[in-house]
Design an enzyme around this catalytic site. Sequence first.
Site, PDB file in Angstrom:
ATOM      1  N   HIS A  13       0.873  -1.191   0.000  1.00 14.26           N
ATOM      2  CA  HIS A  13       0.000   0.000   0.000  1.00 14.26           C
ATOM      3  C   HIS A  13       0.898   1.225   0.000  1.00 14.26           C
ATOM      4  O   HIS A  13       1.458   1.600   1.027  1.00 14.26           O
ATOM      5  CB  HIS A  13      -0.907  -0.005   1.238  1.00 14.26           C
ATOM      6  CG  HIS A  13      -1.844   1.169   1.307  1.00 14.26           C
ATOM      7  ND1 HIS A  13      -3.182   1.049   1.588  1.00 14.26           N
ATOM      8  CD2 HIS A  13      -1.646   2.493   1.111  1.00 14.26           C
ATOM      9  CE1 HIS A  13      -3.760   2.233   1.576  1.00 14.26           C
ATOM     10  NE2 HIS A  13      -2.832   3.138   1.301  1.00 14.26           N
ATOM     11  N   HIS A  15       1.653   5.314  -1.658  1.00 11.85           N
ATOM     12  CA  HIS A  15       1.276   6.499  -2.445  1.00 11.85           C
ATOM     13  C   HIS A  15       2.528   7.059  -3.100  1.00 11.85           C
ATOM     14  O   HIS A  15       3.451   7.495  -2.392  1.00 11.85           O
ATOM     15  CB  HIS A  15       0.636   7.561  -1.546  1.00 11.85           C
ATOM     16  CG  HIS A  15      -0.637   7.085  -0.915  1.00 11.85           C
ATOM     17  ND1 HIS A  15      -1.862   7.227  -1.526  1.00 11.85           N
ATOM     18  CD2 HIS A  15      -0.873   6.424   0.238  1.00 11.85           C
ATOM     19  CE1 HIS A  15      -2.799   6.685  -0.750  1.00 11.85           C
ATOM     20  NE2 HIS A  15      -2.227   6.185   0.317  1.00 11.85           N
ATOM     21  N   ASN A  41      -5.102   7.322  -5.923  1.00 15.49           N
ATOM     22  CA  ASN A  41      -5.781   8.574  -5.550  1.00 15.49           C
ATOM     23  C   ASN A  41      -5.000   9.806  -5.989  1.00 15.49           C
ATOM     24  O   ASN A  41      -4.654  10.675  -5.198  1.00 15.49           O
ATOM     25  CB  ASN A  41      -6.089   8.613  -4.042  1.00 15.49           C
ATOM     26  CG  ASN A  41      -4.841   8.612  -3.157  1.00 15.49           C
ATOM     27  OD1 ASN A  41      -3.815   8.061  -3.533  1.00 15.49           O
ATOM     28  ND2 ASN A  41      -4.944   9.222  -1.987  1.00 15.49           N
ATOM     29  N   LYS A  95      -8.917  -0.154  -5.752  1.00 16.80           N
ATOM     30  CA  LYS A  95      -8.965   0.463  -4.423  1.00 16.80           C
ATOM     31  C   LYS A  95     -10.255   1.241  -4.220  1.00 16.80           C
ATOM     32  O   LYS A  95     -10.564   2.143  -5.000  1.00 16.80           O
ATOM     33  CB  LYS A  95      -7.769   1.414  -4.267  1.00 16.80           C
ATOM     34  CG  LYS A  95      -7.756   2.220  -2.970  1.00 16.80           C
ATOM     35  CD  LYS A  95      -7.556   1.328  -1.760  1.00 16.80           C
ATOM     36  CE  LYS A  95      -7.732   2.107  -0.454  1.00 16.80           C
ATOM     37  NZ  LYS A  95      -6.556   2.880  -0.100  1.00 16.80           N
ATOM     38  N   HIS A 134     -10.417   1.170   1.874  1.00 15.48           N
ATOM     39  CA  HIS A 134     -10.168   2.102   2.973  1.00 15.48           C
ATOM     40  C   HIS A 134     -11.404   2.033   3.861  1.00 15.48           C
ATOM     41  O   HIS A 134     -12.421   2.643   3.562  1.00 15.48           O
ATOM     42  CB  HIS A 134      -9.934   3.523   2.448  1.00 15.48           C
ATOM     43  CG  HIS A 134      -9.589   4.496   3.541  1.00 15.48           C
ATOM     44  ND1 HIS A 134      -8.393   5.160   3.596  1.00 15.48           N
ATOM     45  CD2 HIS A 134     -10.274   4.889   4.650  1.00 15.48           C
ATOM     46  CE1 HIS A 134      -8.354   5.924   4.684  1.00 15.48           C
ATOM     47  NE2 HIS A 134      -9.498   5.787   5.337  1.00 15.48           N
ATOM     48  N   HIS A 168      -4.600  -0.848   5.811  1.00 17.68           N
ATOM     49  CA  HIS A 168      -4.072  -0.128   6.987  1.00 17.68           C
ATOM     50  C   HIS A 168      -4.975  -0.248   8.223  1.00 17.68           C
ATOM     51  O   HIS A 168      -5.485   0.741   8.736  1.00 17.68           O
ATOM     52  CB  HIS A 168      -3.782   1.344   6.667  1.00 17.68           C
ATOM     53  CG  HIS A 168      -4.828   2.063   5.862  1.00 17.68           C
ATOM     54  ND1 HIS A 168      -6.154   2.094   6.220  1.00 17.68           N
ATOM     55  CD2 HIS A 168      -4.732   2.778   4.712  1.00 17.68           C
ATOM     56  CE1 HIS A 168      -6.810   2.792   5.336  1.00 17.68           C
ATOM     57  NE2 HIS A 168      -5.987   3.217   4.406  1.00 17.68           N
ATOM     58  N   ASP A 240       1.437   2.475   3.538  1.00 18.00           N
ATOM     59  CA  ASP A 240       0.592   3.672   3.409  1.00 18.00           C
ATOM     60  C   ASP A 240       1.456   4.925   3.504  1.00 18.00           C
ATOM     61  O   ASP A 240       1.014   5.965   4.003  1.00 18.00           O
ATOM     62  CB  ASP A 240      -0.542   3.696   4.450  1.00 18.00           C
ATOM     63  CG  ASP A 240      -1.597   4.747   4.104  1.00 18.00           C
ATOM     64  OD1 ASP A 240      -1.605   5.239   2.961  1.00 18.00           O
ATOM     65  OD2 ASP A 240      -2.405   5.075   4.992  1.00 18.00           O
ATOM     66  N   HIS A 244       3.405  14.333   1.767  1.00 17.01           N
ATOM     67  CA  HIS A 244       2.839  15.655   1.497  1.00 17.01           C
ATOM     68  C   HIS A 244       3.984  16.647   1.669  1.00 17.01           C
ATOM     69  O   HIS A 244       4.841  16.444   2.540  1.00 17.01           O
ATOM     70  CB  HIS A 244       1.737  15.992   2.514  1.00 17.01           C
ATOM     71  CG  HIS A 244       0.506  15.142   2.386  1.00 17.01           C
ATOM     72  ND1 HIS A 244      -0.507  15.426   1.491  1.00 17.01           N
ATOM     73  CD2 HIS A 244       0.127  14.018   3.025  1.00 17.01           C
ATOM     74  CE1 HIS A 244      -1.466  14.509   1.612  1.00 17.01           C
ATOM     75  NE2 HIS A 244      -1.098  13.636   2.525  1.00 17.01           N
ATOM     76  N   ALA A 256      -3.572  14.739   5.910  1.00 20.06           N
ATOM     77  CA  ALA A 256      -3.416  13.404   6.499  1.00 20.06           C
ATOM     78  C   ALA A 256      -2.428  12.596   5.670  1.00 20.06           C
ATOM     79  O   ALA A 256      -2.543  12.533   4.442  1.00 20.06           O
ATOM     80  CB  ALA A 256      -4.767  12.692   6.550  1.00 20.06           C
TER      81      ALA A 256
HETATM   82  C1  NCD Z   1      -3.384   9.050   2.225  1.00 19.35           C
HETATM   83  C2  NCD Z   1      -2.903  10.108   1.231  1.00 19.35           C
HETATM   84  O1  NCD Z   1      -2.320  11.111   1.659  1.00 19.35           O
HETATM   85  O2  NCD Z   1      -3.073   9.895   0.028  1.00 19.35           O
HETATM   86  N1  NCD Z   1      -3.433   9.655   3.534  1.00 19.35           N
HETATM   87  C3  NCD Z   1      -3.400   8.997   4.717  1.00 19.35           C
HETATM   88  O3  NCD Z   1      -3.576   9.658   5.756  1.00 19.35           O
HETATM   89  N2  NCD Z   1      -3.186   7.710   4.802  1.00 19.35           N
HETATM   90  C4  NCD Z   1      -4.696   8.513   1.814  1.00 19.35           C
HETATM   91  C5  NCD Z   1      -5.105   7.274   2.567  1.00 19.35           C
HETATM   92  O4  NCD Z   1      -4.522   6.203   2.377  1.00 19.35           O
HETATM   93  O5  NCD Z   1      -5.999   7.372   3.404  1.00 19.35           O
HETATM   94 ZN    ZN Z   2      -3.221   5.106   1.699  1.00 20.24          ZN
END
Ligand code: NCD
Ligand code: ZN
Length: 335
Positions: A13, A15, A41, A95, A134, A168, A240, A244, A256
Amino acid sequence: MKTHTLLMPLDMHLHLRDGVMLENIAPLSAYSFSGAIVMPNLVPPVTSLEDVQAYKKRIMAAVPNDYFEPYMTLFYKNYDKKFLESVVDEITAIKLYPAGITTNSDGGVSSFDIEQMRETLEAMSELEIPLCVHGETDGFVMDREAEFMSIYELLAQNFPKLKIIMEHITTKEAVAILDKYENLYATITVHHLLLTLDDVIGGMMMPHHFCKPIAKRPEDLDALLSVALEAHPKVMFGSDSAPHPQHKKEASGCAAGIFTAPIALQILCEIFEQYDKLENLQAFVSDNAQNIYGICPEFKEVTLVKEEFIVPEKYANVVPIYAQNALAWSIESVE
Ligand code: NCD
Ligand code: ZN
């Protein structure tokens, strides 16, 4: 010096984002992992064959020097069977996000009406496309995951041939449901094996410990540790890792997402060693995922050494968890 070798670590998982962020961070995962399930996403989300193919190309272009397999995913919509047949060879999973529940999830599912989802989920069962979920409701933040358990049960009962991955997981309720249905599986992050809500807001508010789902209670942490440390065969590592830019985390509205990818294996070694379970780490970070997803990654051997590693202050403009703190293990070599 004590060492520990992991074969073909997988991050189930991840990003990777897009553009300059992708170029900055993808090489970090590609260095220490053999492959990763890449979240869809983006803005806008990955919803077509063209999107998947083009995104995969951009990922491969960002990691020119390392072997790394991006296992691609689509952002869940109520797709029809014909469409799914046309993409099945290009994706590893789909997803599902409840609408608006987390970063870039506005186009997600707004009602869990099983009949509306039936065509898609039956086609996914037939085509053997796992569904990654999720699992949070829009309830009170600490109860969101536990409240989602009834939806997991509904999905698991109605689609017994569909592999459903609870992404997660953060609660004892999710751990408890794992063995109730044959078709339920789970990923666990590294930060949810470390943090409780106290580490997020119990003292100073810690933006780099803030993610969805939010870290829960000590008893939840214990439940997660129990299945991770034993490498329960239905549980796999999924970081996960969600980068950012620093200004979006250290802000009055904090995004988040916790960035862990480059230090996840080092921290996992520390946790598993602390509980005298290092021998189970291989299954947690690779073997279970290979079995569950039926994937066969290219050979990669990552050797960690018990030697202090100071986490960098930043990777590009992203602050990782435990920035400037000392970890007990470092990566010695990757072959
Ligand atoms: C993830 C994101 O920033 O894309 N953020 C997170 O808090 N985990 C999205 C997600 O997996 O919920
Ligand atoms: Zn995620």
